[in-house]
Design a protein around this motif. Structure first.
Motif, PDB file in Angstrom:
ATOM      1  N   LYS A 244       3.898   5.744  -5.487  1.00  0.00           N
ATOM      2  CA  LYS A 244       3.681   5.939  -6.964  1.00  0.00           C
ATOM      3  C   LYS A 244       2.585   7.010  -7.296  1.00  0.00           C
ATOM      4  O   LYS A 244       2.938   8.015  -8.176  1.00  0.00           O
ATOM      5  N   GLN A 245       1.445   7.132  -6.493  1.00  0.00           N
ATOM      6  CA  GLN A 245       0.560   7.999  -6.857  1.00  0.00           C
ATOM      7  C   GLN A 245       0.699   9.310  -6.739  1.00  0.00           C
ATOM      8  O   GLN A 245       0.680  10.359  -7.285  1.00  0.00           O
TER       9      GLN A 245
ATOM     10  N   ARG B  85       2.106   1.753  -3.517  1.00  0.00           N
ATOM     11  CA  ARG B  85       1.234   2.236  -4.430  1.00  0.00           C
ATOM     12  C   ARG B  85       0.946   3.970  -4.223  1.00  0.00           C
ATOM     13  O   ARG B  85       0.569   4.504  -4.971  1.00  0.00           O
TER      14      ARG B  85
ATOM     15  N   GLU C  25       0.961  -1.234   0.054  1.00  0.00           N
ATOM     16  CA  GLU C  25       0.053  -0.134   0.198  1.00  0.00           C
ATOM     17  C   GLU C  25       0.824   1.157  -0.075  1.00  0.00           C
ATOM     18  O   GLU C  25       0.515   2.058  -0.585  1.00  0.00           O
TER      19      GLU C  25
END
Length: 355
Positions: free
Chosen positions: A267-268, A264, A261
């Motif tokens: 990256k966002q 992720r 998580e």
């Protein structure tokens, strides 16, 4: 078994597998594909009576392809005992590739399969019956006949990766191999922060010893993302909203326990920083710096020094002194002399500049 002869067209039907105890040959598809593309690179080994010594999986793959003959090496003298030893060695003592060796070979296979796919596509694109051969002028002008759609290109790439992983490891391990290759790229990319590069180098050394890839890839990726966010948050050259978003994202990620998580989210967050940078008004033009090239050279040297800094604390001089090889000892001495000369000259130049 050095003395013997090569028989290039040995009948498969004449090879006797009596006494070969391995029954589970595993998945032969990748091996059969290699034989079909490259031929039998390593001959089967049989006795003068046709008894199999080495190469049961290669022989099974050749049968799967419908071959009736194979290239065989026939040693002159092999006792029954020596044959059993050779069978055991062939089936049990082969050294597997290290994870990094697998990743390197995977990259070469991936390029090979992708190239084969392109060649097949080019060979069939304008064949009779292929709709690409009768496209309208408007479609040609729009580029419809000259390139794949993004979906098709992604599909081709995915197939190449799957085939390459199967050829190297015998399983669908492309994610693991891609992670190793990404760590290799980070470790050799001088644009990365030195701490991130060093982390990737250490991860490669560690995983090559025990084969555990994903936890180390997660560690390095998270380090890479957090370093980028922390640097953006304090960089005065960044727009204010970029600095604020970077600081907030870094704080949020540090509150996450799940590394998947966290990666992720990182990256966002980095994608959002890129969007904010693109939307920001251009900064005012900076005056031309007459010493820009020299300053850049100094920054690069500073990064190099940071990577090397502290080696004298990580090593043990009581071990290095008596046990270093002559070449390593001479290199260390040259390093010390060179640093002293360099810093003497740099200190003089700094004083001359009034610093």
């Amino acid at each position: 078994m050095a003395d013997g002869h090569l028989q290039p067209d040995y009948p498969i039907a004449d090879i006797n597998q009596k006494g070969v105890y391995r029954r589970d040959l595993g998945d032969l598809d990748a091996l059969a594909d290699s034989l079909d593309r490259l031929g039998l690179l390593t001959p089967i080994v049989v006795t003068t009576d046709g008894d199999l010594i080495c190469g049961k999986r290669r022989l099974a793959a050749a049968k799967k392809l419908g071959w009736t003959t194979v290239s065989c090496w026939v040693p002159d003298k092999v006792s029954p005992t020596l044959r059993m030893v050779a069978l055991f060695d062939d089936e049990n003592l082969r050294k597997s590739l290290t994870p990094i060796e697998q990743a390197n070979l995977y990259g070469e296979y991936e390029q090979l399969y992708a190239q084969q796919a392109r060649l097949r596509q080019e060979a069939t694109r304008f064949q009779p019956g292929n709709t690409a051969a009768v496209k309208t002028d408007e479609e040609v002008d729009a580029g419809a006949s000259g390139s794949d759609s993004p979906e098709a290109a992604t599909s081709h790439k995915g197939k190449a990766k799957r085939h390459a992983a199967q050829a190297v490891t015998g399983s669908s391990s492309q994610t693991r191999l891609d992670q190793i290759r990404e760590l290799q790229a980070i470790a050799t990319d001088d644009r990365q922060h030195p701490s991130v590069q060093q982390d990737a180098v250490e991860a490669l050394v560690e995983l090559n010893a025990d084969g555990k890839v994903n936890p180390r890839w997660q560690r390095v990726k998270l380090n890479q993302q957090m370093t980028a966010l922390d640097r953006a948050a304090i960089n005065p050259a960044e727009p204010a909203d970029v600095r604020s978003a970077a600081a907030q994202a870094a704080a949020d990620i540090r509150g996450l326990d799940d590394p998947v998580e966290a990666i992720r989210h990182g990256k966002q967050a980095l994608a959002e920083l890129d969007r904010l940078r693109a939307d920001a008004p251009p900064p005012p033009a900076k005056p031309v710096d007459a010493h820009a090239a020299e300053k850049r050279e100094a920054r690069l040297l500073g990064d190099l020094i940071r990577r090397e800094h502290g080696y004298w604390q990580r090593g043990n001089p009581q071990v290095f002194g008596p046990f270093a090889e002559p070449a390593a000892w001479e290199l260390a001495l040259a390093y010390r002399i060179g640093v002293d000369e360099f810093m003497d000259a740099a200190t003089a130049a700094r004083a001359a500049a009034g610093l």
